[in-house]
Design an enzyme around this catalytic site. Structure first.
Site, PDB file in Angstrom:
ATOM      1  CE  LYS A  81      49.404  14.590 -12.730  1.00 53.03           C
ATOM      2  NZ  LYS A  81      49.148  14.083 -14.086  1.00 53.03           N
ATOM      3  CD  GLN A  82      44.938  15.141 -10.883  1.00 47.38           C
ATOM      4  OE1 GLN A  82      45.901  15.118 -11.635  1.00 47.38           O
ATOM      5  NE2 GLN A  82      43.747  15.536 -11.280  1.00 47.38           N
ATOM      6  CD1 TRP A 103      39.803  15.278 -16.139  1.00 42.25           C
ATOM      7  CD2 TRP A 103      38.526  15.003 -14.340  1.00 42.25           C
ATOM      8  NE1 TRP A 103      40.623  15.310 -15.026  1.00 42.25           N
ATOM      9  CE2 TRP A 103      39.865  15.144 -13.911  1.00 42.25           C
ATOM     10  CE3 TRP A 103      37.534  14.813 -13.373  1.00 42.25           C
ATOM     11  CZ2 TRP A 103      40.241  15.111 -12.554  1.00 42.25           C
ATOM     12  CZ3 TRP A 103      37.917  14.777 -12.027  1.00 42.25           C
ATOM     13  CH2 TRP A 103      39.253  14.931 -11.633  1.00 42.25           C
ATOM     14  CG  ASP A 104      40.939  19.477 -17.322  1.00 42.90           C
ATOM     15  OD1 ASP A 104      40.892  18.247 -17.281  1.00 42.90           O
ATOM     16  OD2 ASP A 104      42.006  20.111 -17.261  1.00 42.90           O
ATOM     17  CD  GLU A 143      46.193  11.836 -15.081  1.00 46.71           C
ATOM     18  OE1 GLU A 143      47.235  12.516 -15.116  1.00 46.71           O
ATOM     19  OE2 GLU A 143      45.256  11.980 -15.878  1.00 46.71           O
TER      20      GLU A 143
HETATM   21  O1  IFM Z   1      42.689  16.333 -16.866  1.00 49.14           O
HETATM   22  C1  IFM Z   1      43.950  16.600 -16.350  1.00 49.14           C
HETATM   23  C2  IFM Z   1      44.409  15.412 -15.535  1.00 49.14           C
HETATM   24  O2  IFM Z   1      43.531  15.188 -14.456  1.00 49.14           O
HETATM   25  C3  IFM Z   1      45.801  15.641 -15.014  1.00 49.14           C
HETATM   26  N1  IFM Z   1      46.700  15.909 -16.084  1.00 49.14           N
HETATM   27  C4  IFM Z   1      46.324  17.065 -16.909  1.00 49.14           C
HETATM   28  C5  IFM Z   1      44.924  16.883 -17.454  1.00 49.14           C
HETATM   29  C6  IFM Z   1      44.514  18.125 -18.262  1.00 49.14           C
HETATM   30  O3  IFM Z   1      44.422  19.249 -17.428  1.00 49.14           O
END
Ligand code: IFM
Length: 721
Positions: free
Chosen positions: A574-575, A321-322, A463
């Site tokens: 995590k984010q 999704w990046d 995640e």
């Molecule tokens: O898409 C990301 C994910 O959100 C977190 N882990 C790494 C992936 C690739 O950058």
């Protein structure tokens, strides 16, 4: 050091993996890691090819590395001049972000080697290097210049049945194991000196061996021109590679580098962000824009960009999704043809998404979480290895991170909103949005005791918490996907027959009726004291500090997520997740709503992913938290300047460049500091300039017009470019 040049004045083999990323040269077709010419596999050299994948035995499928056709090894009086093995008096290497040129100068004592090389932005398949030797004493030199087939792979080998040919060009080619794709490299040299020359085929490749006597004060130069092709590009990739290297030799190094520099200048005209006030910030922005631009698929119309760009094989070279959420914004506003290529890749891999949905028992399009060619899912069910047992851990990214389809629909809709161009929707984009919406129709769960619809058993951007219900981000993205599907009717209001025909052809009439019903039923997240709950039950988890969770680790490399991870039972994430939602839908939330959520979630966020800081920075700009926004901006933009981040997880190399952060840096500057957004097909700005910047200026294309955005502490304006 100018704010366009990255420089390193030392060498440490322990930093070679990270430096290979920081000093990357690439042109979208291939990426050449930033290591010196003589480096063997222990220093991780690689020429990584975009969109060419292979699986070796049952290992992870990953992109293919071509042979290293810029390999050179100098010996003087029998002693190899090899950085890292032979002691050097000094070593300096630089990367010119403006023109994508890597330079090194190493003083080995009796001889100084300096070189200048690039992956041509003007000629997709060309690599070139100008290698100079300055001798300080008399003696005999041997220079080996050729094509090294001693390839560093993470999950390889991938190339078999090597064949070689020696003429004016040296060539080496082999086929991939899985699909028998031929990968070929050819190399020509031009010398400004005479030498005794032989050609040697060795186990590690095909080389020219050049020998001659030298005198103190002699300076000798070799220019190397190399063509790289695969059978996906040309029916006879060997001939094509040979032809290109010969043509480049004919033109000469100066002409080739001139064309390459000019091509970069054209790119900067389209997208350069000019800042005044902070040199470190200017360098970091140049680095970010360089890294994202150098991996853009300019040579193709239907390729996307892997999460680690072309810096190697990490993350299986897959598209995440990046691409749609982090890379897409810079491209759609500055070089929409590249944004289009990212989306065409999704349109053309729809069949893979339909297949994946069907495999899980759903209808519509469920895109791969880690997408390879043809939309094949690269993500395995066991994507993490436990540091204690060394056994694979069952992870659920592949099956539960369902927001991926809505992320793609979000970008398709943004493409239309920003460019005003309907052709992409017409040429398959509308079908993708409709199939994504159909997937959510079939994926929704009725709630047991209400009329509402849940999305249960999902994973959001955070995640660490797996298999949750009603992730706020996911539900919001799904709503937007359904709204976008319904909006298509208005977008094609002037062609009602064509739109009806599309629905008929897709057997969509019944689903079309169901879309508004589902939209009205999707569960809204719980809100407590203004804070949006990340998923059902999140507020009931242990509320503790990041350091507390960190202190529970038994091993620093332990995975924080999943069933047994230290974060899973806590509110540590995590984010950016709720905050990512607010960043993507700024108009749906008021400043106080964003502020209260920012203050709640930021201290609970590990920023364990390079995708996180930019979302917090964007929302911080919005609510006037400019000091925090600045720190997060510098962290985001500097990521590939400092080369931070984890490089290894146990035995697995996980380093690489960070294109999502690179795109994030553009987003913070343009959407955050300048506050750029579209309203009714027109761009407008709402500046939030941090005190560190005295000026911010960047070009955009919006609604088909080329414009220039200018922001100073006094205010901002958008003018014709
Ligand atoms: O898409 C990301 C994910 O959100 C977190 N882990 C790494 C992936 C690739 O950058």
């Amino acid at each position: 050091m100018s704010n366009w040049v990255l420089e390193k004045r030392s060498f440490d083999s322990k930093e070679a993996a990270a430096d290979g990323n920081r000093f990357l040269c690439a042109n979208g077709y291939m990426g050449l890691r930033g290591v010196v010419e003589e480096a063997g596999p222990s220093l991780f050299p690689a020429v990584t090819l975009a969109g060419v994948y292979d699986q070796y035995q049952d290992r992870w499928r990953e992109p293919v590395n071509a042979p290293n056709s810029l390999f050179m090894q100098l010996s003087f009086n029998g002693l190899a001049m090899t950085l890292g093995e032979t002691e050097a008096v000094s070593h300096c290497q630089t990367l010119d972000y403006r023109h994508g040129i890597f330079q090194r100068e190493t003083d080995f004592g009796p001889v100084t080697v300096s070189s200048q090389r690039f992956v041509s932005m003007a000629e997709t398949h060309l690599l070139a290097d100008r290698y100079e030797m300055r001798f300080r004493s008399d003696g005999e030199m041997t220079l080996i210049a050729g094509i090294s087939t001693d390839i560093w792979d993470i999950n390889g080998p991938h190339l078999f049945d090597w064949q070689f040919r020696a003429g004016e060009a040296l060539s080496a080619w082999a086929v991939t194991g899985e699909k028998r794709i031929t990968v070929a490299a050819a190399q020509c040299v031009s010398l400004d000196f005479e030498a005794e020359e032989t050609v040697e085929q060795r186990a590690s490749g095909l080389f020219r061996v050049l020998k001659r006597k030298v005198k103190a004060g002699d300076t000798l130069t070799v220019s190397v021109f190399s063509g790289v092709y695969t059978s996906l590009d040309d029916a006879d990739p060997v001939k094509a590679a040979e032809r290109l290297s010969l043509q480049a030799k004919e033109k000469g190094f100066a002409a080739c580098i001139r064309a390459h520099r000019d091509a970069w200048e054209t790119i900067w005209e389209r997208c350069e962000i000019v800042t005044e006030g902070d040199e470190a910030a200017a360098l970091a922005l140049h680095a970010s824009q360089y890294h994202l631009n150098c991996i853009a698929p300019r040579h193709a119309k239907n390729l996307s960009i892997p999460a680690r760009g072309l810096s190697g094989q990490t993350y299986k070279g897959a598209i995440f999704w990046d691409s749609e959420i982090f890379f897409f914004p810079m491209f759609v506003y500055t070089q929409p043809e590249i944004a289009k290529s990212l989306l065409r890749y999704r349109i053309e891999t729809l069949s893979g998404a339909l297949k994946k949905a069907a495999e899980y028992g759903y209808r519509g399009a469920f895109y791969a979480w880690e997408s390879q060619e043809g939309g094949e899912e690269g993500c395995t069910n066991f994507n993490v290895v436990d540091v204690f047992t060394h056994r694979p851990v069952r992870t659920y990214f592949r099956d539960k991170q369902i927001h991926i389809s809505a992320d793609i629909a979000y970008a398709l809709r943004s493409y239309y909103d920003i460019t005003g161009d309907r052709t992409l929707l017409k040429d398959g984009g509308a079908r993708v949005i409709l199939e994504c919406a159909r997937f959510y129709l079939s994926r929704a769960n009725g709630h047991v005791d209400s009329e509402q619809a849940d999305f249960a058993d999902v994973i959001g951007p955070d995640e660490y918490h797996e298999r949750v219900t009603n992730n706020a981000f996911t539900n919001r993205m799904i709503r937007h996907c359904l709204e976008s599907a319904l909006l298509l009717k208005d977008i094609f209001a002037d062609q009602p027959e064509a739109f009806t025909a599309l629905l008929q052809e897709m057997e969509y009439e019944k689903d079309w009726q169901l879309l508004p019903a589902l939209l009205g039923r999707i569960r809204e997240p719980r809100v407590k004291n203004g804070v949006v709950e990340q998923f059902d039950g999140y507020f009931d988890l242990e509320d503790c500090f990041l350091d507390t969770v960190r202190s529970r680790l038994c091993d620093p490399r332990e995975y924080w997520g999943g069933d047994h991870g230290v974060a899973g039972t806590t509110q540590i994430i995590k984010q950016a997740d709720v905050i990512a939602m607010m960043a993507l839908f700024p108009e749906a939330f008021t400043d106080p709503e964003i502020d209260v959520n920012w203050r709640y979630y930021e201290p609970r966020t590990e920023h364990g992913s390079s995708l996180s800081a930019c979302m917090y920075a964007l929302t911080a700009c919005r609510v006037g938290r400019l000091d925090e926004a600045w720190d997060l901006f510098m962290r985001t933009a500097n990521i590939d300047v400092v080369g931070g981040g984890k490089q290894w997880a146990g035995e697995i190399y996980i380093g690489g460049t960070h294109p999502a952060s690179n795109g994030g840096a553009w987003m913070i500057a343009a959407l955050g500091f300048a506050g750029l957004r579209m309203k009714n097909g027109k761009p407008e700005i709402h500046p939030n300039l941090p005190k560190q910047l005295k000026r911010l200026r960047f070009p955009i294309i919006a609604g088909g017009e080329r414009l220039m955005v200018e922001v100073t502490p006094e205010g901002g304006k958008i003018v014709q470019a």
